[in-house]
Enzyme design. Structure first.
Site, mmCIF file in Angstrom:
data_model
loop_
_atom_site.group_PDB
_atom_site.id
_atom_site.type_symbol
_atom_site.label_atom_id
_atom_site.label_comp_id
_atom_site.label_asym_id
_atom_site.label_seq_id
_atom_site.Cartn_x
_atom_site.Cartn_y
_atom_site.Cartn_z
ATOM 1 N N GLY A 35 -9.595 7.437 -4.373
ATOM 2 C CA GLY A 35 -9.187 7.710 -2.934
ATOM 3 C C GLY A 35 -8.862 9.336 -3.079
ATOM 4 C CB ILE B 9 -16.353 5.254 -1.138
ATOM 5 C CG1 ILE B 9 -15.275 5.790 -0.001
ATOM 6 C CG2 ILE B 9 -15.181 3.927 -1.912
ATOM 7 C CD1 ILE B 9 -15.094 4.902 0.910
ATOM 8 C CE LYS C 242 -0.116 0.168 1.362
ATOM 9 N NZ LYS C 242 -0.662 0.800 0.212
ATOM 10 N N GLY D 75 -8.927 11.431 0.393
ATOM 11 C CA GLY D 75 -7.906 11.137 1.637
ATOM 12 C C GLY D 75 -6.698 12.021 1.608
ATOM 13 C CD GLN D 76 -1.590 12.253 5.312
ATOM 14 O OE1 GLN D 76 -1.626 11.006 5.107
ATOM 15 N NE2 GLN D 76 -0.754 12.829 6.005
ATOM 16 C CE1 TYR E 80 -1.261 0.631 4.729
ATOM 17 C CE2 TYR E 80 0.788 0.536 5.741
ATOM 18 C CZ TYR E 80 -0.021 1.116 4.799
ATOM 19 O OH TYR E 80 0.297 2.526 4.223
HETATM 20 C C1 AKB Z 1 0.806 4.197 8.253
HETATM 21 O O1 AKB Z 1 1.402 4.541 9.300
HETATM 22 O O2 AKB Z 1 -0.061 3.231 8.383
HETATM 23 C C2 AKB Z 1 1.138 5.063 6.973
HETATM 24 C C3 AKB Z 1 2.243 4.350 6.353
HETATM 25 C C4 AKB Z 1 3.657 4.691 6.990
HETATM 26 O O3 AKB Z 1 2.203 3.736 5.449
HETATM 27 N N1 AKB Z 1 1.126 6.258 7.306
#
Ligand code: AKB
Length: 335
Positions: free
Chosen positions: A25, A52, A164, A28-29, A160
């Site tokens: 990655g 990628i 995590k 990415g940022q 997400y």
């Molecule tokens: C998001 O906003 O999804 C990310 C994070 C805080 O993990 N920047």
């Protein structure tokens, strides 16, 4: 199962500076800056920029070191890169951020979980250390929001967040069961001027700086009064390197450490930017998906374990970050 004593010996052997690094990655940022920082600052390191197709490295990132296609879902391809460059440390930065992951939950699971499993298996076989970031997104509505402790309730409701928490657990599992040197931090929203984030809940805190410098009205998707932890990218990069080089004997935690530097809500950020660009115009158009996620996240995390176990200490606050962001964005955008 490896005994504790054996693990300690294994770690004292592996307490070394990283040498051959794969950043997955890398465009990415975080990756675009982390790759360059390790190339510049870790003497003798080779840093492979993993990407990628469709997100190829360009310019300095491409020219200053090797680059390889590294899709986390392609275990054989990853193993070949690890062999080719004798990789000892993998930064696994492949992820769909929170808002996008809500739109594409199955893809988020595939990248974040199946991808992680591929990396951990390779790390187990080929003795690599692995850093896979977690996030404030690993917490949920039942988590204490102020001074969020290191070890507390983690019941996120977003995909997400689910990935995590599972990332933290799976990384700890590989550490305890196989002795894999997995380490991680829970990143706050990251603010930077080099590469834009894509599809996160905290992105507003980056985008408003661009609008301010371009003298455009900013449409804010997060409601006033919504506090979230935020961090300037130089501190985040420092944390990612400092943790991987920390003495393992001092680490009581691994996956994953709370790290914090500032917490603000939208109005506080806009007031700070207006100290330097008084005519910043803002309108609210709250996005219900992002708002629900933001409301469920901590207001401010307690990072005392990171401070105690590997001397974590941030450098930037809201004012110094704002001055630096505006300086660099004016230069970048020619304003
Ligand atoms: C998001 O906003 O999804 C990310 C994070 C805080 O993990 N920047």
């Amino acid at each position: 199962m490896i005994s504790n004593e054996k693990i300690i010996n294994l770690y004292s052997d592996s307490f070394k500076l990283m040498k051959n690094v794969l950043v997955i990655g890398s465009t990415g940022q975080i990756g675009s800056e982390l790759t360059m920082k390790i190339r510049r600052e870790v003497p003798g390191s080779t840093v492979v920029a993993g990407y990628i197709p469709g997100a190829e490295p360009k310019g300095e990132l491409l020219e200053s070191g090797p680059a390889e296609i590294a899709d986390v879902r392609d275990a054989a391809g990853l193993a070949a890169i690890v062999d080719k460059y004798q990789i000892d440390t993998v930064y696994n930065l492949a992820a769909l951020l929170s808002a996008v992951a809500e739109r594409k939950p199955l893809l988020a699971w595939d990248i974040q979980m199946n991808g992680l499993l591929n990396i951990l298996e390779i790390a187990r076989e080929k003795n690599c250390a692995v850093f896979t970031p977690s996030s404030i997104g690993s917490f949920g509505p039942e988590t204490p929001h102020v001074g969020t402790p290191q070890d507390t309730i983690q019941r996120p409701r977003s995909m997400y967040g689910v990935t995590k928490v599972a990332t933290e657990l799976l990384s700890d599992y590989y550490h305890h069961k196989y002795g894999v040197d997995t380490r991680s931090v829970r990143f706050p929203g990251l603010i930077s001027y080099t590469t834009l984030p894509g599809g996160g809940t905290t992105d507003y805190a980056v985008e408003v700086y661009y609008s301010a410098v371009k003298r455009e009205e900013f449409v804010c998707p997060i409601a006033p009064g919504t506090y979230m932890d935020m961090m300037y990218m130089p501190d985040a990069l420092h944390a990612a390197i400092q943790l991987m080089e920390a003495d393992p004997a001092r680490l009581k935690h691994r996956n994953s450490f709370n790290i914090a530097s500032m917490s603000f809500e939208p109005e506080e950020l806009f007031t700070k930017i207006r100290e330097y660009i008084p005519d910043l115009r803002v309108r609210y158009e709250v996005d219900p998906v992002r708002q629900a996620i933001a409301t469920s996240w901590p207001d401010s995390m307690d990072d005392s374990c990171a401070r105690e176990e590997w001397d974590w200490k941030p450098t930037y606050n809201l004012d110094s970050m704002t001055r630096d962001m505006l300086f660099h964005l004016r230069e970048k955008l020619g304003k």
